[in-house]
Motif scaffolding. Structure first.
Motif, mmCIF file in Angstrom:
data_model
loop_
_atom_site.group_PDB
_atom_site.id
_atom_site.type_symbol
_atom_site.label_atom_id
_atom_site.label_comp_id
_atom_site.label_asym_id
_atom_site.label_seq_id
_atom_site.Cartn_x
_atom_site.Cartn_y
_atom_site.Cartn_z
ATOM 1 N N LEU A 124 0.746 -1.165 0.119
ATOM 2 C CA LEU A 124 -0.057 0.129 0.017
ATOM 3 C C LEU A 124 0.955 1.241 -0.134
ATOM 4 C CD1 LEU A 124 -2.787 -1.161 2.522
ATOM 5 C CD2 LEU A 124 -2.883 -0.637 0.149
ATOM 6 N N PHE A 125 1.801 1.162 0.901
ATOM 7 C CA PHE A 125 2.801 2.311 0.942
ATOM 8 C C PHE A 125 3.592 2.470 -0.438
ATOM 9 C CE2 PHE A 125 6.676 4.194 1.696
ATOM 10 C CZ PHE A 125 6.604 5.346 2.284
ATOM 11 N N LYS A 126 3.815 1.385 -1.143
ATOM 12 C CA LYS A 126 4.686 1.442 -2.570
ATOM 13 C C LYS A 126 3.755 2.183 -3.540
ATOM 14 C CE LYS A 126 8.133 -1.917 -1.855
ATOM 15 N NZ LYS A 126 8.601 -3.141 -2.069
ATOM 16 N N ASN A 127 2.524 1.457 -3.587
ATOM 17 C CA ASN A 127 1.247 2.157 -4.115
ATOM 18 C C ASN A 127 0.922 3.762 -4.340
ATOM 19 O OD1 ASN A 127 0.971 -0.164 -5.423
ATOM 20 N ND2 ASN A 127 -0.882 -0.660 -4.350
ATOM 21 N N GLU A 128 1.093 4.207 -3.114
ATOM 22 C CA GLU A 128 0.769 5.624 -2.615
ATOM 23 C C GLU A 128 2.248 6.471 -2.995
ATOM 24 O OE1 GLU A 128 -0.899 6.201 0.939
ATOM 25 O OE2 GLU A 128 -2.550 4.758 0.392
ATOM 26 N N ASN A 129 3.155 5.838 -2.783
ATOM 27 C CA ASN A 129 4.487 6.570 -2.990
ATOM 28 C C ASN A 129 5.611 5.690 -4.073
ATOM 29 O OD1 ASN A 129 4.036 8.663 -0.906
ATOM 30 N ND2 ASN A 129 4.174 6.805 0.485
ATOM 31 N N PRO A 130 5.245 5.875 -5.341
ATOM 32 C CA PRO A 130 6.114 5.137 -6.256
ATOM 33 C C PRO A 130 7.342 5.591 -6.362
ATOM 34 C CG PRO A 130 4.323 6.518 -7.401
ATOM 35 C CD PRO A 130 4.099 6.539 -6.011
ATOM 36 N N ASN A 131 7.748 6.976 -5.922
ATOM 37 C CA ASN A 131 9.143 7.362 -6.122
ATOM 38 C C ASN A 131 9.433 8.025 -4.738
ATOM 39 O OD1 ASN A 131 9.328 7.009 -8.770
ATOM 40 N ND2 ASN A 131 8.204 8.848 -9.303
ATOM 41 N N PRO A 132 9.789 7.119 -3.855
ATOM 42 C CA PRO A 132 10.085 7.380 -2.429
ATOM 43 C C PRO A 132 11.250 8.665 -2.197
ATOM 44 C CG PRO A 132 10.697 5.229 -2.493
ATOM 45 C CD PRO A 132 9.966 5.663 -3.999
ATOM 46 N N HIS A 133 12.101 8.414 -2.854
ATOM 47 C CA HIS A 133 13.216 9.368 -3.014
ATOM 48 C C HIS A 133 12.828 10.862 -3.273
ATOM 49 C CE1 HIS A 133 13.219 7.998 -7.097
ATOM 50 N NE2 HIS A 133 13.641 9.170 -7.210
ATOM 51 N N ILE A 134 11.730 10.992 -4.075
ATOM 52 C CA ILE A 134 11.538 12.167 -4.516
ATOM 53 C C ILE A 134 10.252 12.801 -3.449
ATOM 54 C CG2 ILE A 134 9.481 13.556 -6.017
ATOM 55 C CD1 ILE A 134 10.786 11.771 -8.286
ATOM 56 N N ALA A 135 9.358 11.856 -2.804
ATOM 57 C CA ALA A 135 8.476 12.338 -1.829
ATOM 58 C C ALA A 135 9.158 12.884 -0.694
ATOM 59 C CB ALA A 135 7.686 11.030 -1.619
ATOM 60 N N PHE A 136 10.177 12.495 -0.201
ATOM 61 C CA PHE A 136 11.056 13.001 1.047
ATOM 62 C C PHE A 136 12.205 13.670 0.932
ATOM 63 C CE2 PHE A 136 8.687 8.668 1.961
ATOM 64 C CZ PHE A 136 7.922 9.334 2.819
ATOM 65 N N GLN A 137 12.092 14.438 -0.219
ATOM 66 C CA GLN A 137 13.304 15.192 -0.179
ATOM 67 C C GLN A 137 13.054 16.322 0.875
ATOM 68 O OE1 GLN A 137 13.093 16.752 -4.402
ATOM 69 N NE2 GLN A 137 14.439 15.302 -4.829
ATOM 70 N N LYS A 138 14.240 16.761 1.421
ATOM 71 C CA LYS A 138 14.344 17.744 2.513
ATOM 72 C C LYS A 138 14.677 19.166 1.779
ATOM 73 C CE LYS A 138 14.934 15.207 6.586
ATOM 74 N NZ LYS A 138 15.888 14.972 7.610
ATOM 75 N N VAL A 139 14.081 20.250 2.128
ATOM 76 C CA VAL A 139 14.530 21.408 1.636
ATOM 77 C C VAL A 139 15.585 22.151 2.491
ATOM 78 C CG1 VAL A 139 13.532 23.929 1.142
ATOM 79 C CG2 VAL A 139 12.139 22.030 0.498
ATOM 80 N N PRO A 140 16.672 22.348 1.967
ATOM 81 C CA PRO A 140 17.640 22.971 2.933
ATOM 82 C C PRO A 140 17.358 24.258 3.521
ATOM 83 C CG PRO A 140 18.297 23.230 0.537
ATOM 84 C CD PRO A 140 17.219 22.241 0.561
ATOM 85 N N ARG A 141 17.714 24.328 5.013
ATOM 86 C CA ARG A 141 17.476 25.664 5.471
ATOM 87 C C ARG A 141 18.464 26.656 5.194
ATOM 88 N NH1 ARG A 141 16.376 24.907 11.812
ATOM 89 N NH2 ARG A 141 14.328 24.846 11.798
#
Length: 186
Positions: free
Chosen positions: A111-128
């Protein structure tokens, strides 16, 4: 969250196993109508006296379920696979909680993979921004927005989108697996 959803997915897969064998496609109308034969489903599973399942099958949510999942040719998903192919596994796991938990975790991961097919894109951090970056002199001020030009661009976009065909999802449609007959689940 995904594990709770996986538990409910398993529950409904167990509850509705064999439902596809009780679907009837009626083609007397311009649009085919899909009818679910409730008495056959309950009778073949030996659950005619079960008030809970009878109420579930009589509810509007189940009617929506049948109209959405009834067509024999549509996009298949995890629920279809569970109902069609995991029948024996679910039966075998009934008396073995560790195996059941393992299966729930596998489903949650899917289910997680279906909702987040590109996990590296979904969890990018914006640098401070670095300390003191707001004090830099070379940063140009944000330009003023020309309201007239914004309206022109909006009108152009609307004109283009009205002539374009509606966007469709690229889901791959297939023949929905029927799974085992309902009489197997007594």
């Amino acid at each position: 969250d995904k594990e709770v959803r996986a538990i409910f997915l398993r529950l409904f897969a167990q509850l509705f196993q064999g439902y596809r064998s009780c679907l009837q496609l009626i083609r007397i109308h311009a649009e085919p109508v899909i009818h679910f034969h409730k008495a056959a489903f309950l009778g073949q599973r030996g659950l005619i006296e079960n008030d809970f399942l009878t109420k579930v099958l009589n509810g509007m949510a189940f009617a929506g379920f049948v109209s959405e999942r009834g067509p024999p040719f549509r996009t298949c998903d995890l629920f279809d696979e569970l109902v069609a192919f995991e029948v024996e596994r679910i039966k075998a796991e009934e008396g073995n909680p560790p195996k059941m938990i393992k299966h729930v975790r596998e489903l949650a991961e899917q289910l997680f993979k279906n909702e987040n097919p590109n996990p590296h894109i979904a969890f990018q951090k914006v640098p401070r921004p670095t300390e003191g970056s707001h004090l830099r002199v070379h940063v140009l001020p944000f330009p003023r927005i020309n309201e007239g030009r914004v309206q022109e661009l909006l009108q152009e976009g609307l004109a283009r989108s009205q002539g374009a065909p509606p966007a469709t999802r690229g889901d791959k449609k297939c023949v929905v697996p029927a799974g085992p007959p309902v009489g197997m689940f007594i």
